[in-house]
Design a protein around this motif. Structure first.
Motif, mmCIF file in Angstrom:
data_model
loop_
_atom_site.group_PDB
_atom_site.id
_atom_site.type_symbol
_atom_site.label_atom_id
_atom_site.label_comp_id
_atom_site.label_asym_id
_atom_site.label_seq_id
_atom_site.Cartn_x
_atom_site.Cartn_y
_atom_site.Cartn_z
ATOM 1 N N GLY A 162 0.824 -1.206 0.000
ATOM 2 C CA GLY A 162 0.000 0.000 0.000
ATOM 3 C C GLY A 162 0.853 1.248 0.000
ATOM 4 N N ALA A 163 2.040 1.156 0.575
ATOM 5 C CA ALA A 163 2.936 2.304 0.643
ATOM 6 C C ALA A 163 4.107 2.075 -0.301
ATOM 7 C CB ALA A 163 3.448 2.480 2.077
ATOM 8 N N SER A 164 4.418 3.065 -1.115
ATOM 9 C CA SER A 164 5.489 2.923 -2.098
ATOM 10 C C SER A 164 6.851 3.254 -1.509
ATOM 11 C CB SER A 164 5.202 3.809 -3.307
ATOM 12 O OG SER A 164 4.936 5.122 -2.892
ATOM 13 N N LEU A 165 7.868 3.100 -2.316
ATOM 14 C CA LEU A 165 9.255 3.152 -1.860
ATOM 15 C C LEU A 165 9.611 4.422 -1.098
ATOM 16 C CD1 LEU A 165 11.934 1.622 -1.948
ATOM 17 C CD2 LEU A 165 12.447 2.813 -4.090
ATOM 18 N N PHE A 166 9.191 5.586 -1.604
ATOM 19 C CA PHE A 166 9.577 6.850 -0.977
ATOM 20 C C PHE A 166 8.478 7.428 -0.090
ATOM 21 C CE2 PHE A 166 12.347 6.499 -4.637
ATOM 22 C CZ PHE A 166 13.563 6.779 -4.072
ATOM 23 N N SER A 167 7.479 6.602 0.216
ATOM 24 C CA SER A 167 6.374 7.075 1.029
ATOM 25 C C SER A 167 6.745 7.071 2.508
ATOM 26 C CB SER A 167 5.159 6.178 0.789
ATOM 27 O OG SER A 167 4.145 6.475 1.706
ATOM 28 N N SER A 168 6.144 8.002 3.252
ATOM 29 C CA SER A 168 6.363 8.033 4.703
ATOM 30 C C SER A 168 5.258 7.285 5.437
ATOM 31 C CB SER A 168 6.419 9.492 5.192
ATOM 32 O OG SER A 168 5.212 10.153 4.877
ATOM 33 N N ALA A 169 4.616 6.358 4.730
ATOM 34 C CA ALA A 169 3.525 5.567 5.316
ATOM 35 C C ALA A 169 3.988 4.154 5.635
ATOM 36 C CB ALA A 169 2.337 5.528 4.352
ATOM 37 N N SER A 170 3.277 3.531 6.570
ATOM 38 C CA SER A 170 3.513 2.124 6.927
ATOM 39 C C SER A 170 2.321 1.313 6.481
ATOM 40 C CB SER A 170 3.667 1.974 8.445
ATOM 41 O OG SER A 170 4.693 2.793 8.932
ATOM 42 N N GLY A 171 2.580 0.075 6.026
ATOM 43 C CA GLY A 171 1.479 -0.764 5.566
ATOM 44 C C GLY A 171 1.593 -2.192 6.060
ATOM 45 N N ILE A 172 0.477 -2.911 5.986
ATOM 46 C CA ILE A 172 0.446 -4.292 6.476
ATOM 47 C C ILE A 172 1.044 -5.266 5.471
ATOM 48 C CG2 ILE A 172 -1.860 -4.898 5.567
ATOM 49 C CD1 ILE A 172 -2.387 -6.318 8.245
ATOM 50 N N GLY A 173 1.028 -4.907 4.197
ATOM 51 C CA GLY A 173 1.507 -5.803 3.143
ATOM 52 C C GLY A 173 3.027 -5.856 3.074
ATOM 53 N N GLY A 174 3.530 -6.600 2.102
ATOM 54 C CA GLY A 174 4.967 -6.724 1.918
ATOM 55 C C GLY A 174 5.284 -7.844 0.947
ATOM 56 N N SER A 175 6.559 -8.071 0.762
ATOM 57 C CA SER A 175 6.977 -9.130 -0.157
ATOM 58 C C SER A 175 6.686 -10.501 0.451
ATOM 59 C CB SER A 175 8.467 -8.995 -0.459
ATOM 60 O OG SER A 175 9.223 -9.296 0.702
ATOM 61 N N HIS A 176 6.729 -11.537 -0.389
ATOM 62 C CA HIS A 176 6.506 -12.900 0.089
ATOM 63 C C HIS A 176 7.577 -13.299 1.105
ATOM 64 C CE1 HIS A 176 3.214 -14.024 -2.600
ATOM 65 N NE2 HIS A 176 3.796 -13.258 -3.510
ATOM 66 N N THR A 177 8.809 -12.851 0.884
ATOM 67 C CA THR A 177 9.911 -13.170 1.802
ATOM 68 C C THR A 177 9.668 -12.553 3.177
ATOM 69 O OG1 THR A 177 11.452 -13.225 -0.050
ATOM 70 C CG2 THR A 177 12.409 -13.039 2.149
ATOM 71 N N GLN A 178 9.250 -11.273 3.188
ATOM 72 C CA GLN A 178 8.969 -10.591 4.453
ATOM 73 C C GLN A 178 7.820 -11.272 5.196
ATOM 74 O OE1 GLN A 178 8.240 -6.686 2.883
ATOM 75 N NE2 GLN A 178 10.301 -5.957 3.325
ATOM 76 N N LEU A 179 6.762 -11.605 4.453
ATOM 77 C CA LEU A 179 5.609 -12.233 5.105
ATOM 78 C C LEU A 179 5.937 -13.629 5.628
ATOM 79 C CD1 LEU A 179 2.655 -11.018 2.890
ATOM 80 C CD2 LEU A 179 2.890 -10.704 5.342
ATOM 81 N N ARG A 180 6.848 -14.331 4.943
ATOM 82 C CA ARG A 180 7.275 -15.652 5.423
ATOM 83 C C ARG A 180 7.929 -15.519 6.792
ATOM 84 N NH1 ARG A 180 10.615 -16.916 1.519
ATOM 85 N NH2 ARG A 180 8.935 -17.419 0.075
ATOM 86 N N LYS A 181 8.788 -14.499 6.945
ATOM 87 C CA LYS A 181 9.454 -14.246 8.228
ATOM 88 C C LYS A 181 8.433 -13.902 9.306
ATOM 89 C CE LYS A 181 13.076 -11.629 8.402
ATOM 90 N NZ LYS A 181 13.955 -10.443 8.164
ATOM 91 N N ARG A 182 7.435 -13.119 8.929
ATOM 92 C CA ARG A 182 6.433 -12.689 9.898
ATOM 93 C C ARG A 182 5.542 -13.852 10.341
ATOM 94 N NH1 ARG A 182 3.899 -7.556 6.996
ATOM 95 N NH2 ARG A 182 2.633 -7.441 8.898
#
Length: 197
Positions: A162-182
């Motif tokens: 939901g938040a792009s690379l240069f955004s100052s926002a935080s989001g629940i989504g992420g890459s598959h690798t990040q979500l695997r860790k979570r």
């Protein structure tokens, strides 16, 4: 180059909030009630505004002076009440941890050291750790009985941002690798709590 990154970040934040509509108790009582229950569960006293937008596919949190949570327009249609509750908890956890300030500093260092790959790698790791810290806060709030349900809710956002690379926002989504860790963290959390009983 730094100026271009600043302009890109401002453009992305403007696009993120474009045509956003505030959720009010009068217009959407059920959604507003779930959001307020989440805020109270985390003992957040500060007023946080809830908006919905068709411009995003994953919820995000942002705002230093006036904290906001922005959700996809169809969130409460696609997901169950319980899943919406977990999503709201995660986004509000970012405000509880004051991640808006951290994200602003992250953007500053991205712009200042745009040429340095080590800084980019470090900031990417920081973003991943930030999400895991919010997951931990949610898990401590909902307890082990609901931890797997929360993990399943995260999986619904696999690969979405939901938040792009240069955004100052935080989001629940992420890459598959990040979500695997979570997800692994959630499984370990449940296992460690079970072993302590």
């Amino acid at each position: 180059v730094a100026l271009a990154f600043v302009l890109l970040g401002l453009f992305q934040m403007k696009r993120l909030t474009q045509r956003a509509i505030q959720v009010t108790p009068g217009q959407e009582p059920e959604l507003f009630s779930l959001f307020e229950q989440s805020r109270q569960k985390l003992h957040l006293k500060k007023r946080i505004l809830l908006y919905r937008s068709r411009e995003i596919s994953s919820p995000v949190s942002y705002g230093l002076l006036q904290p906001k949570v922005l959700i996809p327009e169809d969130l409460d249609i696609v997901f169950s009440h319980r899943e919406v509750f977990y999503i709201c908890l995660h986004e509000l956890a970012h405000h509880k941890r004051r991640d808006a300030l951290l994200n602003t500093l992250k953007c500053f260092f991205q712009i200042l050291y745009w040429f340095h790959p080590a800084v980019w790698y470090g900031l990417k790791s920081l973003a991943s750790d930030r999400e895991m810290a919010c997951d931990s806060l949610v898990l401590d709030t909902i307890g082990t009985a609901s931890s797997l349900e929360y993990g399943q809710t995260l999986l619904l956002y696999a690969g979405k941002r939901g938040a792009s690379l240069f955004s100052s926002a935080s989001g629940i989504g992420g890459s598959h690798t990040q979500l695997r860790k979570r997800i692994l963290q959630i499984v370990n959390y449940k296992a460690s709590c079970a072993s302590q009983k």
